[in-house]
Design a protein around this motif. Structure first.
Motif, PDB file in Angstrom:
ATOM      1  N   LEU A  86      86.336 103.921  11.755  1.00  0.00           N
ATOM      2  CA  LEU A  86      85.449 102.920  12.346  1.00  0.00           C
ATOM      3  C   LEU A  86      86.095 101.543  12.306  1.00  0.00           C
ATOM      4  O   LEU A  86      86.106 100.813  13.315  1.00  0.00           O
ATOM      5  N   PHE A  87      86.667 101.155  11.161  1.00  0.00           N
ATOM      6  CA  PHE A  87      87.306  99.841  11.040  1.00  0.00           C
ATOM      7  C   PHE A  87      88.424  99.664  12.065  1.00  0.00           C
ATOM      8  O   PHE A  87      88.691  98.554  12.515  1.00  0.00           O
ATOM      9  N   GLU A  88      89.074 100.756  12.443  1.00  0.00           N
ATOM     10  CA  GLU A  88      90.187 100.678  13.391  1.00  0.00           C
ATOM     11  C   GLU A  88      89.739 100.382  14.816  1.00  0.00           C
ATOM     12  O   GLU A  88      90.532  99.913  15.619  1.00  0.00           O
ATOM     13  N   VAL A  89      88.481 100.634  15.153  1.00  0.00           N
ATOM     14  CA  VAL A  89      88.021 100.427  16.533  1.00  0.00           C
ATOM     15  C   VAL A  89      87.083  99.232  16.708  1.00  0.00           C
ATOM     16  O   VAL A  89      86.870  98.773  17.829  1.00  0.00           O
ATOM     17  N   VAL A  90      86.524  98.724  15.617  1.00  0.00           N
ATOM     18  CA  VAL A  90      85.587  97.604  15.725  1.00  0.00           C
ATOM     19  C   VAL A  90      86.324  96.322  16.109  1.00  0.00           C
ATOM     20  O   VAL A  90      87.341  95.982  15.512  1.00  0.00           O
ATOM     21  N   GLU A  91      85.816  95.639  17.132  1.00  0.00           N
ATOM     22  CA  GLU A  91      86.330  94.330  17.536  1.00  0.00           C
ATOM     23  C   GLU A  91      85.133  93.422  17.773  1.00  0.00           C
ATOM     24  O   GLU A  91      84.322  93.684  18.652  1.00  0.00           O
ATOM     25  N   ASN A 125      73.608  94.822  20.477  1.00  0.00           N
ATOM     26  CA  ASN A 125      74.869  95.409  20.937  1.00  0.00           C
ATOM     27  C   ASN A 125      74.905  96.912  20.674  1.00  0.00           C
ATOM     28  O   ASN A 125      75.961  97.491  20.427  1.00  0.00           O
ATOM     29  N   ARG A 126      73.742  97.550  20.748  1.00  0.00           N
ATOM     30  CA  ARG A 126      73.598  98.954  20.380  1.00  0.00           C
ATOM     31  C   ARG A 126      74.572  99.868  21.114  1.00  0.00           C
ATOM     32  O   ARG A 126      75.187 100.741  20.512  1.00  0.00           O
ATOM     33  N   SER A 127      74.753  99.705  22.424  1.00  0.00           N
ATOM     34  CA  SER A 127      75.635 100.627  23.155  1.00  0.00           C
ATOM     35  C   SER A 127      77.082 100.491  22.688  1.00  0.00           C
ATOM     36  O   SER A 127      77.795 101.495  22.566  1.00  0.00           O
ATOM     37  N   LEU A 128      77.521  99.283  22.399  1.00  0.00           N
ATOM     38  CA  LEU A 128      78.880  99.069  21.897  1.00  0.00           C
ATOM     39  C   LEU A 128      79.041  99.681  20.513  1.00  0.00           C
ATOM     40  O   LEU A 128      80.028 100.377  20.235  1.00  0.00           O
ATOM     41  N   VAL A 129      78.075  99.459  19.649  1.00  0.00           N
ATOM     42  CA  VAL A 129      78.118 100.027  18.300  1.00  0.00           C
ATOM     43  C   VAL A 129      78.140 101.550  18.379  1.00  0.00           C
ATOM     44  O   VAL A 129      78.915 102.210  17.670  1.00  0.00           O
ATOM     45  N   ASP A 130      77.335 102.129  19.265  1.00  0.00           N
ATOM     46  CA  ASP A 130      77.330 103.586  19.421  1.00  0.00           C
ATOM     47  C   ASP A 130      78.686 104.098  19.900  1.00  0.00           C
ATOM     48  O   ASP A 130      79.147 105.155  19.452  1.00  0.00           O
ATOM     49  N   GLN A 131      79.339 103.350  20.799  1.00  0.00           N
ATOM     50  CA  GLN A 131      80.695 103.725  21.240  1.00  0.00           C
ATOM     51  C   GLN A 131      81.646 103.743  20.054  1.00  0.00           C
ATOM     52  O   GLN A 131      82.439 104.667  19.903  1.00  0.00           O
ATOM     53  N   TRP A 132      81.602 102.693  19.232  1.00  0.00           N
ATOM     54  CA  TRP A 132      82.471 102.631  18.058  1.00  0.00           C
ATOM     55  C   TRP A 132      82.221 103.821  17.134  1.00  0.00           C
ATOM     56  O   TRP A 132      83.157 104.442  16.642  1.00  0.00           O
ATOM     57  N   LEU A 133      80.951 104.120  16.898  1.00  0.00           N
ATOM     58  CA  LEU A 133      80.608 105.226  16.004  1.00  0.00           C
ATOM     59  C   LEU A 133      81.100 106.558  16.570  1.00  0.00           C
ATOM     60  O   LEU A 133      81.662 107.381  15.841  1.00  0.00           O
ATOM     61  N   ASP A 134      80.907 106.773  17.870  1.00  0.00           N
ATOM     62  CA  ASP A 134      81.371 108.011  18.506  1.00  0.00           C
ATOM     63  C   ASP A 134      82.889 108.136  18.422  1.00  0.00           C
ATOM     64  O   ASP A 134      83.418 109.216  18.129  1.00  0.00           O
ATOM     65  N   THR A 135      83.597 107.035  18.663  1.00  0.00           N
ATOM     66  CA  THR A 135      85.065 107.047  18.590  1.00  0.00           C
ATOM     67  C   THR A 135      85.529 107.333  17.172  1.00  0.00           C
ATOM     68  O   THR A 135      86.456 108.132  16.964  1.00  0.00           O
TER      69      THR A 135
END
Length: 141
Positions: A86-91, A125-135
């Protein structure tokens, strides 16, 4: 003129590209070259990706563009591979961080306040957070 850095609460008042511009020093031959106190040498630094928010494109701001990075001890990282993924994809957007800084500086500075700020941001920013979690989940599989 203001010497500053980001993220900083000033970004909520002085918006680069809208109300202010970053100043370019002119080119790679004008950046700090190691001759300053402390011997910092940023002559090999890349230009800052600031586009229209700078007086020139590419924007040579004179030093290396700084980033905020996540750090974790090896024990935590080994025990929490999903968190590492998760830390690797969060911006995070620096303007969002600056906005939170203003709220904190204006008195919303308890642990509960900061947690509420984070939850408000996640909700917005729910959709972005969900993308990060899925990735992150996919990377951990």
């Amino acid at each position: 003129m203001q010497y500053t850095w980001t993220p900083s609460s000033y970004l909520t008042r002085l918006v680069p590209g809208e109300t202010v511009l970053w100043l370019s020093v002119g080119g790679p031959d004008q950046v700090l070259d190691g001759s300053t106190a402390g011997g910092f040498d940023f002559a090999s630094a890349d230009p800052a990706p600031l586009g229209d928010a700078c007086t020139a494109d590419p924007c040579w701001i004179g030093w290396e563009v700084a980033d905020i990075r996540v750090a974790a001890n090896k024990e935590f990282a080994d025990a929490n591979p999903l968190a590492v993924a998760l830390f690797e994809v969060v911006e995070l957007n620096v303007a969002d961080i600056a906005t939170q800084n203003v709220r904190y500086e204006n008195g919303e500075n308890t642990g509960a306040d900061v947690e509420r700020h984070a939850m408000d941001w996640i909700d917005s920013n729910r959709s972005l957070v969900d993308q990060w979690l899925d990735t992150a989940k996919a990377a951990d599989e």
